[in-house]
Design an enzyme around this catalytic site. Structure first.
Site, PDB file in Angstrom:
ATOM      1  N   ARG A   1      87.889  72.206  28.914  1.00  0.00           N
ATOM      2  CA  ARG A   1      88.807  72.967  29.769  1.00  0.00           C
ATOM      3  C   ARG A   1      88.224  74.347  30.120  1.00  0.00           C
ATOM      4  O   ARG A   1      88.941  75.351  30.166  1.00  0.00           O
ATOM      5  CB  ARG A   1      90.167  73.174  29.075  1.00  0.00           C
ATOM      6  CG  ARG A   1      90.919  71.906  28.785  1.00  0.00           C
ATOM      7  CD  ARG A   1      91.394  71.233  30.064  1.00  0.00           C
ATOM      8  NE  ARG A   1      92.338  70.163  29.796  1.00  0.00           N
ATOM      9  CZ  ARG A   1      91.998  68.914  29.450  1.00  0.00           C
ATOM     10  NH1 ARG A   1      90.720  68.583  29.342  1.00  0.00           N
ATOM     11  NH2 ARG A   1      92.931  68.003  29.237  1.00  0.00           N
TER      12      ARG A   1
ATOM     13  N   SER B   1      99.282  70.419  29.941  1.00  0.00           N
ATOM     14  CA  SER B   1      99.155  70.945  28.576  1.00  0.00           C
ATOM     15  C   SER B   1      99.121  72.464  28.647  1.00  0.00           C
ATOM     16  O   SER B   1      98.326  73.018  29.407  1.00  0.00           O
ATOM     17  CB  SER B   1      97.857  70.478  27.928  1.00  0.00           C
ATOM     18  OG  SER B   1      97.762  69.089  27.942  1.00  0.00           O
TER      19      SER B   1
ATOM     20  N   GLU C   1      96.068  77.329  28.019  1.00  0.00           N
ATOM     21  CA  GLU C   1      95.198  76.793  29.082  1.00  0.00           C
ATOM     22  C   GLU C   1      95.420  77.524  30.401  1.00  0.00           C
ATOM     23  O   GLU C   1      94.466  77.908  31.056  1.00  0.00           O
ATOM     24  CB  GLU C   1      95.524  75.304  29.272  1.00  0.00           C
ATOM     25  CG  GLU C   1      94.392  74.382  28.934  1.00  0.00           C
ATOM     26  CD  GLU C   1      94.587  73.036  29.602  1.00  0.00           C
ATOM     27  OE1 GLU C   1      94.346  72.949  30.816  1.00  0.00           O
ATOM     28  OE2 GLU C   1      94.992  72.093  28.917  1.00  0.00           O
TER      29      GLU C   1
HETATM   30  N1  EPU Z   1     101.546  64.398  19.544  1.00  0.00           N
HETATM   31  C1  EPU Z   1     102.654  64.579  18.744  1.00  0.00           C
HETATM   32  N2  EPU Z   1     103.734  65.235  19.261  1.00  0.00           N
HETATM   33  C2  EPU Z   1     103.753  65.704  20.522  1.00  0.00           C
HETATM   34  C3  EPU Z   1     102.609  65.534  21.343  1.00  0.00           C
HETATM   35  C4  EPU Z   1     101.510  64.868  20.822  1.00  0.00           C
HETATM   36  O1  EPU Z   1     102.669  64.164  17.593  1.00  0.00           O
HETATM   37  O2  EPU Z   1     104.758  66.281  20.920  1.00  0.00           O
HETATM   38  C5  EPU Z   1     100.421  63.632  19.030  1.00  0.00           C
HETATM   39  C6  EPU Z   1     100.370  62.282  19.724  1.00  0.00           C
HETATM   40  O3  EPU Z   1     101.147  61.327  19.058  1.00  0.00           O
HETATM   41  C7  EPU Z   1      98.915  61.919  19.682  1.00  0.00           C
HETATM   42  C8  EPU Z   1      98.229  63.278  19.723  1.00  0.00           C
HETATM   43  O4  EPU Z   1      99.193  64.256  19.397  1.00  0.00           O
HETATM   44  O5  EPU Z   1      98.584  61.284  18.486  1.00  0.00           O
HETATM   45  C9  EPU Z   1      97.572  63.552  21.053  1.00  0.00           C
HETATM   46  O6  EPU Z   1      98.537  63.461  22.098  1.00  0.00           O
HETATM   47  P1  EPU Z   1      98.156  62.916  23.563  1.00  0.00           P
HETATM   48  O7  EPU Z   1      97.481  61.609  23.477  1.00  0.00           O
HETATM   49  O8  EPU Z   1      99.386  63.008  24.394  1.00  0.00           O
HETATM   50  O9  EPU Z   1      97.065  63.905  24.103  1.00  0.00           O
HETATM   51  P2  EPU Z   1      96.936  65.479  23.996  1.00  0.00           P
HETATM   52  O10 EPU Z   1      95.796  65.794  23.082  1.00  0.00           O
HETATM   53  O11 EPU Z   1      98.246  66.091  23.682  1.00  0.00           O
HETATM   54  C10 EPU Z   1      95.168  65.700  25.898  1.00  0.00           C
HETATM   55  C11 EPU Z   1      94.970  66.552  27.119  1.00  0.00           C
HETATM   56  C12 EPU Z   1      95.836  66.034  28.260  1.00  0.00           C
HETATM   57  C13 EPU Z   1      95.384  64.607  28.572  1.00  0.00           C
HETATM   58  C14 EPU Z   1      95.560  63.760  27.288  1.00  0.00           C
HETATM   59  C15 EPU Z   1      94.979  62.382  27.490  1.00  0.00           C
HETATM   60  C16 EPU Z   1      94.448  68.770  26.332  1.00  0.00           C
HETATM   61  C17 EPU Z   1      94.896  70.181  26.150  1.00  0.00           C
HETATM   62  N3  EPU Z   1      95.331  67.924  26.817  1.00  0.00           N
HETATM   63  O12 EPU Z   1      96.517  65.846  25.497  1.00  0.00           O
HETATM   64  O13 EPU Z   1      95.560  66.827  29.388  1.00  0.00           O
HETATM   65  O14 EPU Z   1      96.143  64.066  29.628  1.00  0.00           O
HETATM   66  O15 EPU Z   1      94.820  64.360  26.191  1.00  0.00           O
HETATM   67  O16 EPU Z   1      93.581  62.433  27.544  1.00  0.00           O
HETATM   68  O17 EPU Z   1      93.274  68.483  26.053  1.00  0.00           O
HETATM   69  C18 EPU Z   1      96.301  68.714  30.651  1.00  0.00           C
HETATM   70  O18 EPU Z   1      95.245  69.270  30.340  1.00  0.00           O
HETATM   71  O19 EPU Z   1      97.147  69.278  31.384  1.00  0.00           O
HETATM   72  C19 EPU Z   1      96.589  67.387  30.128  1.00  0.00           C
HETATM   73  C20 EPU Z   1      97.754  66.785  30.339  1.00  0.00           C
END
Ligand code: EPU
Length: 346
Positions: free
Chosen positions: A164, A246, A342
């Site tokens: 990012r 995010s 971010e």
């Molecule tokens: N989780 C929780 N509670 C929550 C949210 C997440 O326990 O409220 C856990 C989920 O269960 C999962 C883990 O955290 O095990 C990761 O969650 P998720 O797969 O939704 O991905 P993320 O790491 O929260 C990142 C990117 C997203 C992207 C997704 C998919 C960042 C900051 N965010 O989110 O990007 O869509 O992976 O690749 O790296 C964005 O940048 O705007 C964005 C949406």
């Protein structure tokens, strides 16, 4: 080139925050920037480059001269044996551009479907989702220097992509410093879509889709549809509920730094990185602190994904920032981890 006064920005920031640009110029080509620089008064003003507004929090009217990027156009530049190179204007909508590449028969960007914002914003924060980052598909970009009007081209190395992050997110305080924030406007971006196309399926949510549907060899279009379905199920549509995706980056820490946290909190979602560091799921940390569904004024934490802050209707940028700070404090107090936002606070 027309300088518009007091332009409402609510429709131009994905949080849907009410604010105005004191002065705004629409940039449809490099000529608009050159015309602006030819006017000594305008040339001297501080400037703010606005793309799709999907990664900003507006805390008031924008005083610098807003340059609204509206350079359009999409074309296939080269359809070679090892890759297809496509080019899109920075003002093009990101998701529509991804859909357009697929309609032309070129896979490669499907994992990045439905990311809000514009083509020009995609390299700024090196957008990434479901196992693919923009830098994996990036060829080069053209930008214009806002001081000299010189158009220049940058390759991936020159963009200094990180998680990012890119050279466009860093400010150069003095001449010679690294950073192009506020100093350049991205005009168009070229993507390299490798041939033969190979699916990227390692991400847990995509593996689940494969298991559910029994499809072991999905097409690029199938992955596009899955990504759209996954995102729609857990991320709010900014046209309905204002948000900037995010709100925090997933923090990366050393194994030493987090081994005690992992021991204390065995449920913590973490990923070992190739360099030995550990990436923690910020959404999990925020969720564990009980923030899901909570609000400060009209700014809230999304019920289905704690990493996303939302505008519940009429939120101010100040409320979003106050909520973000409160989250940072509670995550720091419980886990000793500092979350880095971010979006850019304007
Ligand atoms: N989780 C929780 N509670 C929550 C949210 C997440 O326990 O409220 C856990 C989920 O269960 C999962 C883990 O955290 O095990 C990761 O969650 P998720 O797969 O939704 O991905 P993320 O790491 O929260 C990142 C990117 C997203 C992207 C997704 C998919 C960042 C900051 N965010 O989110 O990007 O869509 O992976 O690749 O790296 C964005 O940048 O705007 C964005 C949406």
């Amino acid at each position: 080139m027309i300088v518009e006064q007091n332009v409402p920005l609510q429709a131009h920031n994905s949080f849907g925050i009410v604010a105005k640009a004191r002065e705004l110029v629409r940039v449809r080509s490099e000529d608009d920037v050159l015309a602006l620089l030819a006017d000594a008064q305008l040339a001297a003003k501080p400037k703010f480059v606005l793309g799709g507004g999907s990664n900003i929090v507006l805390t008031g009217d924008v005083r610098p001269l807003v340059l609204k990027v509206e350079t359009l156009g999409r074309r296939v530049l080269e359809d070679g044996p090892r890759a297809t190179i496509v080019e899109a204007g920075a003002g093009e909508n990101w998701h529509e551009t991804v859909a357009w590449t697929l309609a032309q028969g070129f896979g490669g960007l499907e994992n990045l479907a439905l990311i809000p914002g514009t083509v020009g914003a995609s390299p700024v924060q090196n957008v990434g989702a479901y196992g693919v980052e923009l830098q994996d598909r990036f060829e080069s970009l053209d930008a214009i220097d806002l001081a000299s009007g010189r158009v220049f081209t940058l390759d991936a190395a020159q963009c200094a992509f990180g998680y990012r992050d890119s050279v466009f997110k860093h400010e150069a305080v003095q001449e010679g410093d690294f950073g192009l924030s506020g100093r350049a406007l991205i005009l168009r971006v070229r993507f390299r879509l490798p041939k033969p196309w190979k699916p990227v399926l390692g991400y847990l949510d995509l593996e689940r889709k494969m298991a559910e549907t029994g499809i072991r060899t999905p097409s690029a279009q199938q992955i596009f549809d899955w990504v759209c379905a996954i995102r729609s199920a857990k991320l709010p549509d900014p046209r309905v509920i204002g948000n900037a995706g995010s709100f925090f980056k997933n923090p990366t820490v050393t194994l030493e730094q987090c081994s005690d946290i992992i021991a204390r909190e065995p449920g913590i979602v973490h990923y070992r990185m190739a360099d030995g560091s550990v990436k923690l799921a910020a959404g999990w940390l925020i969720d564990a602190c009980g923030w899901k569904g909570k609000s400060v004024g009209n700014a809230g934490v999304y019920e289905k994904q704690a990493l996303v802050l939302v505008n519940r209707g009429g939120a101010t940028g100040g409320e979003v920032v106050t909520l973000a700070r409160a989250i940072q404090t509670s995550v720091y107090e419980r886990f000793g981890i500092r979350l880095e936002p971010e979006p850019v606070v304007v």
